[in-house]
Write an enzyme that holds these catalytic residues in place. Structure first.
Site, PDB file in Angstrom:
ATOM      1  N   ALA A  34     -92.722  -5.948  20.030  1.00  0.00           N
ATOM      2  CA  ALA A  34     -93.398  -5.533  21.261  1.00  0.00           C
ATOM      3  C   ALA A  34     -92.914  -4.163  21.714  1.00  0.00           C
ATOM      4  O   ALA A  34     -93.717  -3.308  22.106  1.00  0.00           O
ATOM      5  CB  ALA A  34     -93.167  -6.572  22.351  1.00  0.00           C
ATOM      6  N   TYR A  35     -91.614  -3.944  21.667  1.00  0.00           N
ATOM      7  CA  TYR A  35     -91.044  -2.675  22.111  1.00  0.00           C
ATOM      8  C   TYR A  35     -91.559  -1.517  21.266  1.00  0.00           C
ATOM      9  O   TYR A  35     -92.013  -0.495  21.794  1.00  0.00           O
ATOM     10  CB  TYR A  35     -89.517  -2.747  22.030  1.00  0.00           C
ATOM     11  CG  TYR A  35     -88.802  -1.482  22.443  1.00  0.00           C
ATOM     12  CD1 TYR A  35     -88.734  -1.114  23.778  1.00  0.00           C
ATOM     13  CD2 TYR A  35     -88.201  -0.659  21.489  1.00  0.00           C
ATOM     14  CE1 TYR A  35     -88.073   0.055  24.169  1.00  0.00           C
ATOM     15  CE2 TYR A  35     -87.537   0.498  21.872  1.00  0.00           C
ATOM     16  CZ  TYR A  35     -87.479   0.851  23.209  1.00  0.00           C
ATOM     17  OH  TYR A  35     -86.839   2.001  23.583  1.00  0.00           O
ATOM     18  N   THR A  36     -91.510  -1.678  19.945  1.00  0.00           N
ATOM     19  CA  THR A  36     -91.974  -0.615  19.055  1.00  0.00           C
ATOM     20  C   THR A  36     -93.452  -0.327  19.265  1.00  0.00           C
ATOM     21  O   THR A  36     -93.869   0.836  19.325  1.00  0.00           O
ATOM     22  CB  THR A  36     -91.714  -0.992  17.585  1.00  0.00           C
ATOM     23  OG1 THR A  36     -90.300  -1.121  17.389  1.00  0.00           O
ATOM     24  CG2 THR A  36     -92.254   0.060  16.640  1.00  0.00           C
TER      25      THR A  36
END
Length: 270
Positions: free
Chosen positions: A177-179
């Site tokens: 999700a972060y990437t």
């Protein structure tokens, strides 16, 4: 960060020019970590700073005090609370900058972001955490860029700089999700640079590698940290001071020909 204050005092006493003299800069998420280091560095270059924070006013006020302690005249930094995922609060952030310094904003550096310290796989990422990550990292950056595109002073010297991550080029497990949220920002900024044609405003991304901040250490074991260090050609974690000077370069006049770029500042980690 005492070195920054010393630099400001020394330059002032020696009558040296400040490359960002009296330019107004908003740095989101600048009460700690990379954002704090960037704000202090821009101040050392002569900029007037808006220290944005979302919750911890004490830390934001400390940064403001560090900057203003070097000034013999009117305050050169203010703290403004704003949730960057809320367009009304971002508008108010720019309003506060213009009111405090009686000048349009010249520089926007978007550092605010969140990272799930549990490092779940995509299979184990719940939708609430996914939505929260995109709300701050992608939606927040979009709103800041949108407001910046309409409010930053035109005619030359305007700068939009978004902090993303070198993970967007590494695709490491546990950061799905972060990437993805940061990759979305990189796509938006590259498009924004083209859409700002003729304004004199540049838009770029700075994508740090592993930096020794609270966000990096959150949830990591000693083994995980050692593995990251071993993978870096320099054999160490990055420091906030490794990133701030490069952002300072992008904020200045010498970077005019750098536009629509994603610069990975990671010591060769990726």
């Amino acid at each position: 960060m005492a070195e920054v204050n010393v630099d400001i005092a020394q330059q002032s006493s020696q009558g040296q020019n400040f490359p960002l003299q009296d330019r107004v800069a908003i740095v989101t998420g600048s009460s700690r970590g990379i954002g704090k280091a960037i704000a202090l560095h821009l101040a050392s270059l002569g900029a007037k700073l808006v220290i944005n924070y979302s919750s911890n006013s004490t830390k934001a006020d400390d940064v403001v005090s560090q900057i203003n302690s070097t000034s013999n005249s009117s305050p050169r930094a203010i703290a403004v609370k704003a949730n960057i995922s809320d367009p009304d609060q971002v508008k108010s952030l720019f309003d506060s900058a213009e009111s405090a310094f009686q000048s349009p904003v010249n520089i926007l550096v978007n550092c605010a972001g969140v990272l799930d310290g549990k490092y779940p796989s995509i299979l184990n990422t719940n939708l609430e955490d996914f939505d929260r990550t995109f709300e701050v990292n992608a939606r927040g950056a979009f709103i800041c860029c949108k407001e910046g595109a309409s409010r930053i002073k035109r005619g030359g010297g305007g700068r939009i700089i978004c902090l993303t991550t070198s993970l967007a080029a590494a695709f490491r497990p546990g950061y799905g999700a972060y990437t993805a949220s940061k990759a979305a920002v990189e796509a938006m900024v590259k498009i924004l640079a083209k859409e700002l044609k003729g304004t004199g405003i540049t838009a770029n991304c700075v994508a740090p590698g592993p930096i020794a901040t609270e966000m990096f250490y959150d949830g990591k074991t000693e083994e995980m940290i050692k593995r990251v260090i071993d993978e870096c050609p320099h054999g160490r974690l990055g420091q906030t001071e490794d990133v701030a000077p490069f952002v300072g370069f992008l904020a200045g006049d010498a970077s005019e020909w750098v536009n629509g770029q994603i610069i990975r500042v990671n010591g060769g980690y990726i």
